[in-house]
Design a protein around this motif. Structure first.
Motif, PDB file in Angstrom:
ATOM      1  N   GLU A 175      23.542  56.730  -9.606  1.00  0.00           N
ATOM      2  CA  GLU A 175      23.860  56.292  -8.249  1.00  0.00           C
ATOM      3  C   GLU A 175      23.366  57.330  -7.239  1.00  0.00           C
ATOM      4  O   GLU A 175      23.318  58.520  -7.526  1.00  0.00           O
ATOM      5  N   ASN A 176      22.997  56.876  -6.037  1.00  0.00           N
ATOM      6  CA  ASN A 176      22.618  57.795  -4.973  1.00  0.00           C
ATOM      7  C   ASN A 176      23.775  58.722  -4.644  1.00  0.00           C
ATOM      8  O   ASN A 176      24.943  58.331  -4.713  1.00  0.00           O
ATOM      9  N   LEU A 177      23.459  59.943  -4.270  1.00  0.00           N
ATOM     10  CA  LEU A 177      24.473  60.942  -3.964  1.00  0.00           C
ATOM     11  C   LEU A 177      25.361  60.494  -2.805  1.00  0.00           C
ATOM     12  O   LEU A 177      26.577  60.665  -2.849  1.00  0.00           O
ATOM     13  N   CYS A 231      37.534  73.073   4.233  1.00  0.00           N
ATOM     14  CA  CYS A 231      37.659  74.530   4.325  1.00  0.00           C
ATOM     15  C   CYS A 231      36.791  75.102   5.444  1.00  0.00           C
ATOM     16  O   CYS A 231      36.749  76.312   5.632  1.00  0.00           O
ATOM     17  N   GLY A 232      36.102  74.244   6.200  1.00  0.00           N
ATOM     18  CA  GLY A 232      35.357  74.683   7.374  1.00  0.00           C
ATOM     19  C   GLY A 232      33.861  74.820   7.191  1.00  0.00           C
ATOM     20  O   GLY A 232      33.149  75.114   8.141  1.00  0.00           O
ATOM     21  N   GLU A 233      33.347  74.625   5.996  1.00  0.00           N
ATOM     22  CA  GLU A 233      31.909  74.745   5.768  1.00  0.00           C
ATOM     23  C   GLU A 233      31.179  73.483   6.210  1.00  0.00           C
ATOM     24  O   GLU A 233      31.686  72.376   6.057  1.00  0.00           O
ATOM     25  N   ASN A 234      29.992  73.676   6.768  1.00  0.00           N
ATOM     26  CA  ASN A 234      29.117  72.575   7.162  1.00  0.00           C
ATOM     27  C   ASN A 234      27.750  72.823   6.558  1.00  0.00           C
ATOM     28  O   ASN A 234      27.254  73.946   6.588  1.00  0.00           O
ATOM     29  N   PHE A 235      27.127  71.795   5.998  1.00  0.00           N
ATOM     30  CA  PHE A 235      25.776  71.942   5.495  1.00  0.00           C
ATOM     31  C   PHE A 235      25.107  70.594   5.343  1.00  0.00           C
ATOM     32  O   PHE A 235      25.726  69.548   5.491  1.00  0.00           O
ATOM     33  N   ARG A 236      23.804  70.668   5.047  1.00  0.00           N
ATOM     34  CA  ARG A 236      22.957  69.488   4.938  1.00  0.00           C
ATOM     35  C   ARG A 236      22.335  69.475   3.558  1.00  0.00           C
ATOM     36  O   ARG A 236      21.787  70.478   3.107  1.00  0.00           O
ATOM     37  N   VAL A 237      22.421  68.323   2.878  1.00  0.00           N
ATOM     38  CA  VAL A 237      21.863  68.189   1.529  1.00  0.00           C
ATOM     39  C   VAL A 237      20.965  66.957   1.473  1.00  0.00           C
ATOM     40  O   VAL A 237      21.105  66.034   2.265  1.00  0.00           O
ATOM     41  N   LYS A 238      20.055  66.969   0.508  1.00  0.00           N
ATOM     42  CA  LYS A 238      19.160  65.836   0.311  1.00  0.00           C
ATOM     43  C   LYS A 238      19.867  64.763  -0.502  1.00  0.00           C
ATOM     44  O   LYS A 238      20.546  65.052  -1.478  1.00  0.00           O
ATOM     45  N   ASN A 239      19.706  63.510  -0.099  1.00  0.00           N
ATOM     46  CA  ASN A 239      20.296  62.377  -0.801  1.00  0.00           C
ATOM     47  C   ASN A 239      19.418  62.045  -1.996  1.00  0.00           C
ATOM     48  O   ASN A 239      18.341  61.495  -1.858  1.00  0.00           O
ATOM     49  N   SER A 240      19.879  62.418  -3.188  1.00  0.00           N
ATOM     50  CA  SER A 240      19.068  62.266  -4.387  1.00  0.00           C
ATOM     51  C   SER A 240      19.936  61.873  -5.576  1.00  0.00           C
ATOM     52  O   SER A 240      21.081  62.285  -5.680  1.00  0.00           O
ATOM     53  N   LYS A 241      19.376  61.094  -6.485  1.00  0.00           N
ATOM     54  CA  LYS A 241      20.080  60.726  -7.714  1.00  0.00           C
ATOM     55  C   LYS A 241      20.075  61.877  -8.706  1.00  0.00           C
ATOM     56  O   LYS A 241      20.941  61.964  -9.561  1.00  0.00           O
ATOM     57  N   ASN A 242      19.084  62.742  -8.614  1.00  0.00           N
ATOM     58  CA  ASN A 242      18.892  63.805  -9.596  1.00  0.00           C
ATOM     59  C   ASN A 242      19.345  65.178  -9.102  1.00  0.00           C
ATOM     60  O   ASN A 242      19.060  66.174  -9.747  1.00  0.00           O
ATOM     61  N   ALA A 275      24.953  65.652  -7.752  1.00  0.00           N
ATOM     62  CA  ALA A 275      25.128  64.347  -8.397  1.00  0.00           C
ATOM     63  C   ALA A 275      25.325  64.509  -9.900  1.00  0.00           C
ATOM     64  O   ALA A 275      26.192  63.863 -10.491  1.00  0.00           O
ATOM     65  N   ARG A 276      24.540  65.391 -10.516  1.00  0.00           N
ATOM     66  CA  ARG A 276      24.689  65.626 -11.954  1.00  0.00           C
ATOM     67  C   ARG A 276      26.041  66.239 -12.263  1.00  0.00           C
ATOM     68  O   ARG A 276      26.708  65.843 -13.219  1.00  0.00           O
ATOM     69  N   TRP A 277      26.474  67.215 -11.467  1.00  0.00           N
ATOM     70  CA  TRP A 277      27.748  67.882 -11.715  1.00  0.00           C
ATOM     71  C   TRP A 277      28.910  66.919 -11.519  1.00  0.00           C
ATOM     72  O   TRP A 277      29.902  66.996 -12.232  1.00  0.00           O
TER      73      TRP A 277
END
Length: 95
Positions: free
Chosen positions: A11-13, A49-60, A64-66
């Protein structure tokens, strides 16, 4: 008996974390997601907890694996993830 939640294995992240509302950090902690927004092929995340970040939407992706393999050590003390959410995640299956 807790209800079992099912997701497709690849599934997509974005769809996965939108439903689960948990984020696995590289240290093995599960964080609670306060807000998430899809921006093209990326996802903007804001954690409790206050963290902000940007991630790539990926199945792999690592996240997603974790999430699929449930490779977590503990819940983040700053996010204060409730016990019912951890139980719901533990009963989730991917297949």
């Amino acid at each position: 008996m807790a209800a079992e939640y099912r997701f497709r294995k690849r599934e997509n992240l974005y769809k996965l974390i939108k439903e689960i509302k948990l984020w696995p950090s590289r240290s093995g902690r599960l964080h609670g997601i306060k807000e998430l927004e899809k921006q093209g092929n990326f996802i903007e995340l804001k954690l409790y907890c206050g963290e902000n970040f940007r991630v790539k939407n990926s199945k792999n992706s690592r996240a997603a694996r974790w999430l699929r393999n449930k490779m977590m050590v503990e819940a983040c003390p700053g996010c204060k993830v409730p016990e019912w959410k951890l139980e719901k995640y533990a009963s989730t299956s991917f297949g």
